[in-house]
Design a protein around this motif. Structure first.
Motif, PDB file in Angstrom:
ATOM      1  N   UNK A  78       0.827  -1.212   0.000  1.00 42.89           N
ATOM      2  CA  UNK A  78       0.000   0.000   0.000  1.00 42.89           C
ATOM      3  C   UNK A  78       0.863   1.265   0.000  1.00 42.89           C
ATOM      4  N   UNK A  79       2.018   1.224   0.651  1.00 42.90           N
ATOM      5  CA  UNK A  79       2.905   2.391   0.634  1.00 42.90           C
ATOM      6  C   UNK A  79       3.374   2.713  -0.781  1.00 42.90           C
ATOM      7  N   UNK A  80       3.672   1.685  -1.553  1.00 44.22           N
ATOM      8  CA  UNK A  80       4.084   1.914  -2.937  1.00 44.22           C
ATOM      9  C   UNK A  80       2.922   2.462  -3.762  1.00 44.22           C
ATOM     10  N   UNK A  81       1.714   1.965  -3.492  1.00 41.91           N
ATOM     11  CA  UNK A  81       0.542   2.483  -4.209  1.00 41.91           C
ATOM     12  C   UNK A  81       0.332   3.965  -3.881  1.00 41.91           C
ATOM     13  N   UNK A  82       0.486   4.335  -2.617  1.00 38.05           N
ATOM     14  CA  UNK A  82       0.334   5.741  -2.229  1.00 38.05           C
ATOM     15  C   UNK A  82       1.412   6.606  -2.866  1.00 38.05           C
ATOM     16  N   UNK A  83       2.632   6.066  -2.958  1.00 33.55           N
ATOM     17  CA  UNK A  83       3.722   6.823  -3.580  1.00 33.55           C
ATOM     18  C   UNK A  83       3.415   7.105  -5.048  1.00 33.55           C
ATOM     19  N   UNK A  84       2.872   6.119  -5.756  1.00 33.44           N
ATOM     20  CA  UNK A  84       2.508   6.314  -7.167  1.00 33.44           C
ATOM     21  C   UNK A  84       1.432   7.377  -7.287  1.00 33.44           C
ATOM     22  N   UNK A  85       0.426   7.314  -6.408  1.00 35.72           N
ATOM     23  CA  UNK A  85      -0.653   8.308  -6.436  1.00 35.72           C
ATOM     24  C   UNK A  85      -0.116   9.721  -6.164  1.00 35.72           C
ATOM     25  N   UNK A  86       0.766   9.842  -5.180  1.00 35.74           N
ATOM     26  CA  UNK A  86       1.319  11.156  -4.834  1.00 35.74           C
ATOM     27  C   UNK A  86       2.161  11.721  -5.972  1.00 35.74           C
ATOM     28  N   UNK A  87       2.984  10.867  -6.571  1.00 30.49           N
ATOM     29  CA  UNK A  87       3.831  11.317  -7.676  1.00 30.49           C
ATOM     30  C   UNK A  87       3.013  11.703  -8.898  1.00 30.49           C
ATOM     31  N   UNK A  88       1.867  11.046  -9.087  1.00 31.16           N
ATOM     32  CA  UNK A  88       1.036  11.324 -10.258  1.00 31.16           C
ATOM     33  C   UNK A  88       0.310  12.662 -10.145  1.00 31.16           C
ATOM     34  N   UNK A  89       0.149  13.153  -8.923  1.00 33.24           N
ATOM     35  CA  UNK A  89      -0.518  14.436  -8.669  1.00 33.24           C
ATOM     36  C   UNK A  89      -1.925  14.471  -9.265  1.00 33.24           C
ATOM     37  N   UNK A  90      -2.618  13.343  -9.132  1.00 32.07           N
ATOM     38  CA  UNK A  90      -4.004  13.315  -9.594  1.00 32.07           C
ATOM     39  C   UNK A  90      -4.871  14.159  -8.660  1.00 32.07           C
ATOM     40  N   UNK A  91      -5.920  14.740  -9.211  1.00 34.60           N
ATOM     41  CA  UNK A  91      -6.747  15.678  -8.448  1.00 34.60           C
ATOM     42  C   UNK A  91      -7.597  14.987  -7.389  1.00 34.60           C
ATOM     43  N   UNK A  92      -7.975  13.739  -7.649  1.00 30.80           N
ATOM     44  CA  UNK A  92      -8.863  13.041  -6.725  1.00 30.80           C
ATOM     45  C   UNK A  92      -8.133  12.401  -5.556  1.00 30.80           C
ATOM     46  N   UNK A  93      -8.890  11.649  -4.765  1.00 30.65           N
ATOM     47  CA  UNK A  93      -8.375  11.028  -3.553  1.00 30.65           C
ATOM     48  C   UNK A  93      -7.697   9.696  -3.845  1.00 30.65           C
ATOM     49  N   UNK A  94      -6.936   9.238  -2.848  1.00 36.64           N
ATOM     50  CA  UNK A  94      -6.431   7.863  -2.830  1.00 36.64           C
ATOM     51  C   UNK A  94      -7.390   7.054  -1.965  1.00 36.64           C
ATOM     52  N   UNK A  95      -8.053   6.075  -2.572  1.00 35.42           N
ATOM     53  CA  UNK A  95      -9.057   5.272  -1.863  1.00 35.42           C
ATOM     54  C   UNK A  95      -8.593   3.817  -1.863  1.00 35.42           C
ATOM     55  N   UNK A  96      -8.498   3.213  -0.681  1.00 34.99           N
ATOM     56  CA  UNK A  96      -8.012   1.836  -0.552  1.00 34.99           C
ATOM     57  C   UNK A  96      -9.145   0.923  -0.092  1.00 34.99           C
ATOM     58  N   UNK A  97      -9.116  -0.321  -0.575  1.00 35.38           N
ATOM     59  CA  UNK A  97     -10.112  -1.316  -0.173  1.00 35.38           C
ATOM     60  C   UNK A  97      -9.457  -2.681  -0.143  1.00 35.38           C
ATOM     61  N   UNK A  98      -9.614  -3.389   0.975  1.00 33.86           N
ATOM     62  CA  UNK A  98      -9.120  -4.755   1.090  1.00 33.86           C
ATOM     63  C   UNK A  98     -10.208  -5.701   0.600  1.00 33.86           C
ATOM     64  N   UNK A  99      -9.989  -6.301  -0.552  1.00 29.35           N
ATOM     65  CA  UNK A  99     -11.022  -7.138  -1.175  1.00 29.35           C
ATOM     66  C   UNK A  99     -11.273  -8.418  -0.393  1.00 29.35           C
ATOM     67  N   UNK A 100     -10.296  -8.863   0.397  1.00 33.03           N
ATOM     68  CA  UNK A 100     -10.468 -10.113   1.143  1.00 33.03           C
ATOM     69  C   UNK A 100     -11.261  -9.904   2.419  1.00 33.03           C
ATOM     70  N   UNK A 101     -11.491  -8.660   2.804  1.00 35.88           N
ATOM     71  CA  UNK A 101     -12.137  -8.381   4.092  1.00 35.88           C
ATOM     72  C   UNK A 101     -13.659  -8.422   4.013  1.00 35.88           C
ATOM     73  N   UNK A 102     -14.242  -8.459   2.796  1.00 36.21           N
ATOM     74  CA  UNK A 102     -15.688  -8.393   2.635  1.00 36.21           C
ATOM     75  C   UNK A 102     -16.205  -9.549   1.788  1.00 36.21           C
ATOM     76  N   UNK A 103     -17.395 -10.061   2.103  1.00 36.03           N
ATOM     77  CA  UNK A 103     -18.002 -11.061   1.221  1.00 36.03           C
ATOM     78  C   UNK A 103     -18.425 -10.418  -0.097  1.00 36.03           C
TER      79      UNK A 103
END
Length: 668
Positions: free
Chosen positions: A239-264
């Motif tokens: 997740x840290x690497x994913x956040x780094x990519x998002x920060x470097x990309x300077x996209x206008x929207x948010x960084x939203x994370x979801x653990x797919x294994x945590x939900x049915x």
């Protein structure tokens, strides 16, 4: 810390005639001795008003306390003036009563300016308001040692110091004030920041060569909108690497994370795409999904390998068409979202089992980042350990400076099945038990301490052990030797949990060093009988062997074994590099580790064997993890053999030569 006694004024004495404690040399302060140090009259009146009569320290610096006493300075003040660290004393109301030369140099305040002022007006430290070390000592009577503090100097600049505080008593053992010594550690802090900056990239800390290469590619990855797949074991920092990519990309929207294994599945679909009012019982209003929340930003889908085939199909449509429908809705919504997925599973194995769609994998696998486990980046452990110490110092208001050398050796020897997250948990556990400034082995979790062997080699079970126990102990010892002491691989080979392995090693008194140097390659390796005769038939021909392994030590070991026999040796560090060299060089034999980045060994074998020009190339699979299904597949794909590492050097040399009997090396 020594307790200093304030001078006591007797009835009828003037301020400068107060009695001071005798020095150890027996030089009492003369009652009629005058203090000739220049005074600021107004400032002196202010000090007398604030805290009563005081005795000034002579401005002339003298490192010998005995001589300073003769110059009109109390012995206590002479001691403060002689130490190299900053030091000052306060009365019960925190008015500064003495201020040494080093304190002047560190803070920028002159002694005659500081004396009489409140200490918190001079230092303006980050602990003055709620966590004052002097106040704590004066309230509890206990010393405070080596607390890290940031103060402001006279120009308002930050200065990092460590402080030690203690109380001052009069001759009746009543607390009359406090003393504080402090040391300027700004240079140490700057050096630590420089080192951290060199090996820190967007909150990711590593000096590992593989991670540094990933750091260098992240800006280019961030500049595109392509989907990214991050592979790595749990706790490796995906997740840290994913956040780094998002920060470097300077996209206008948010960084939203979801653990797919945590939900049915039913909840995961509504969580991803949202739902409309009335879509199901309890849906009393519309709800935005994660894709909507991440509009013009980045969505991070962790554990993507755990979603069902039905949901995989819906996710595939989002990746292909950039559109989706909320649950219970009829309107198609567009999605301007960068997708970063992560998994700790082997997706290709999931595809072979039918648990993951191949077309979705290709959509996700546009850019692939493979993170090594912490056991393969041991050089990062000291940096990460210090980072977590700093983190928990700030969170728990403690002043632990480091781990002891013995603890660091233990941490460097441990295998970390939970990776960086497990190391963080270990340090947090130590913070609960540690009462000093350094983490000692006693603070470590019991399982970690027990997992580290003594310096002796593999031990033997007690003589009284039963035959069955002896056999079990011998099996464990043999497995430890096979995997060079690696607890995780040994437990996996034996089919037991690592904790069970630790318990049995303790039961049978088995000890094995975790680290061993690779065995030295002998100067000459024994040749198979008749090899000279076989070699004559191919005289003048030097056969090519390609060594494919992402572990440099393994490549070097194989090269040393084969280099003296006249083969032309090539090396490749990953699957893509190997495929390129196979096509270019067309080697006679490929010695290939099956676990490689980019293209794994089994996939590489499949590609080579289905190519008409390459299918005759002989391939030997090497592995550190002998899995029956991998062996069966490797042999079915056309590998000559499936060899488990590590292996004895002489045995390995003989095995390679037997595999090469149909094309021996060039003999001199």
């Amino acid at each position: 810390m020594a307790q200093f006694a304030f001078p006591q004024k007797k009835k009828g004495q003037r301020n400068h005639e107060m009695d001071f404690p005798n020095s150890s040399a027996g030089h009492p302060m003369k009652k009629d001795e005058k203090n000739t140090a220049p005074q600021n009259a107004g400032h002196a009146r202010r000090r007398e008003k604030d805290r009563g009569p005081i005795k000034d320290i002579k401005a002339t610096y003298c490192p010998d306390p005995k001589k300073m006493v003769h110059k009109g300075v109390s012995f206590s003040e002479a001691i403060l003036e002689s130490i190299v660290h900053g030091a000052f004393t306060v009365d019960r109301h925190f008015n500064i009563t003495s201020f040494n030369r080093s304190a002047e140099n560190i803070t920028g305040f002159k002694r005659n300016e500081a004396i009489g002022m409140k200490c918190y007006h001079v230092f303006r430290a980050d602990i003055c308001k709620d966590h004052c070390a002097l106040k704590k000592s004066m309230e509890t009577g206990r010393d405070v040692c080596n607390q890290m503090v940031t103060i402001k100097d006279i120009d308002g600049d930050d200065v990092q110091i460590t402080v030690c505080t203690s109380v001052l008593h009069n001759d009746k053992l009543e607390i009359v004030g406090g003393v504080e010594t402090f040391r300027d550690i700004s240079a140490i802090v700057r050096l630590r920041q420089a080192i951290s900056g060199k090996y820190c990239f967007h909150n990711i800390i590593s000096k590992n060569e593989k991670i540094q290469k990933i750091f260098s590619t992240l800006p280019s990855i961030a500049a595109s909108d392509s989907t990214v797949l991050i592979e790595g074991p749990s706790g490796s920092g995906k997740e840290l690497f994913a956040k780094a990519i998002h920060t470097l990309a300077k996209r206008q929207g948010k960084f939203v994370a979801l653990n797919c294994a945590a939900l049915p599945d039913t909840l995961l679909e509504s969580e991803l795409f949202g739902y409309k009012k009335g879509a199901f019982t309890g849906a009393n209003s519309d709800k935005l999904g994660r894709f909507a929340l991440a509009e013009k930003g980045t969505i991070f889908l962790d554990e993507i390998g755990d979603i069902s085939p039905a949901l995989q199909l819906k996710l595939l449509r989002v990746l292909q068409e950039k559109e989706y429908e909320p649950l219970g809705g009829t309107e198609t919504l567009k999605a301007d979202v960068r997708v970063i997925a992560a998994t700790n599973k082997n997706i290709k194995e999931q595809i072979d089992k039918g648990a993951f769609r191949e077309d979705l994998f290709f959509r996700l696998n546009v850019i692939k980042i493979t993170l090594p486990p912490l056991s393969e980046r041991k050089e990062d452990i000291p940096l990460l350990t210090q980072h977590f110490i700093d983190k928990f110092n700030a969170l728990q208001q403690k002043n632990i400076e480091s781990v002891s050398p013995k603890v660091l050796n233990i941490l460097m020897s441990y295998d970390y099945p939970g990776n960086i997250r497990e190391l963080e948990n270990i340090i947090e556990y130590c913070f609960v038990l540690c009462q000093g400034n350094s983490i000692d082995p006693e603070c470590l979790p019991e399982g970690i301490r027990e997992s580290i062997p003594t310096d002796s080699d593999v031990g033997h079970p007690p003589e009284a052990a039963q035959p069955l126990s002896t056999a079990e102990a011998a099996t464990i010892s043999a497995a430890l030797r096979m995997f060079n002491g690696n607890r995780g691989k040994t437990a996996e080979h034996l089919g037991i949990e690592k904790t069970t392995l630790w318990r049995k090693m303790k039961k049978y008194n088995i000890h094995y060093p975790v680290k061993k140097k690779p065995p030295a390659v002998p100067e000459t390796l024994p040749r198979e009988s008749g090899s000279e005769k076989t070699g004559e038939s191919d005289a003048g021909i030097r056969k090519k062997i390609l060594i494919v392994d992402d572990n440099q030590d393994s490549r070097e070991l194989v090269r040393k074994i084969l280099a003296k026999d006249g083969y032309r040796l090539f090396e490749a560090v990953d699957g893509e590099d190997a495929l390129h060299k196979i096509i270019k060089e067309k080697p006679d034999l490929v010695l290939m580790d099956i676990s490689m980045p980019k293209i794994d060994g089994l996939e590489l074998t499949h590609r080579v064997k289905k190519d008409e020009e390459l299918r005759d190339i002989k391939i030997v699979a090497l592995t550190a993890h002998a899995l029956p299904q991998d062996r069966e597949r490797a042999l079915s794909l056309g590998c000559l053999d499936y060899i488990t590492k590590p292996i004895n050097v002489r045995e390995f040399a003989g095995l390679i030569k037997r595999l090469l009997t149909d094309f021996p090396p060039n003999q001199p």
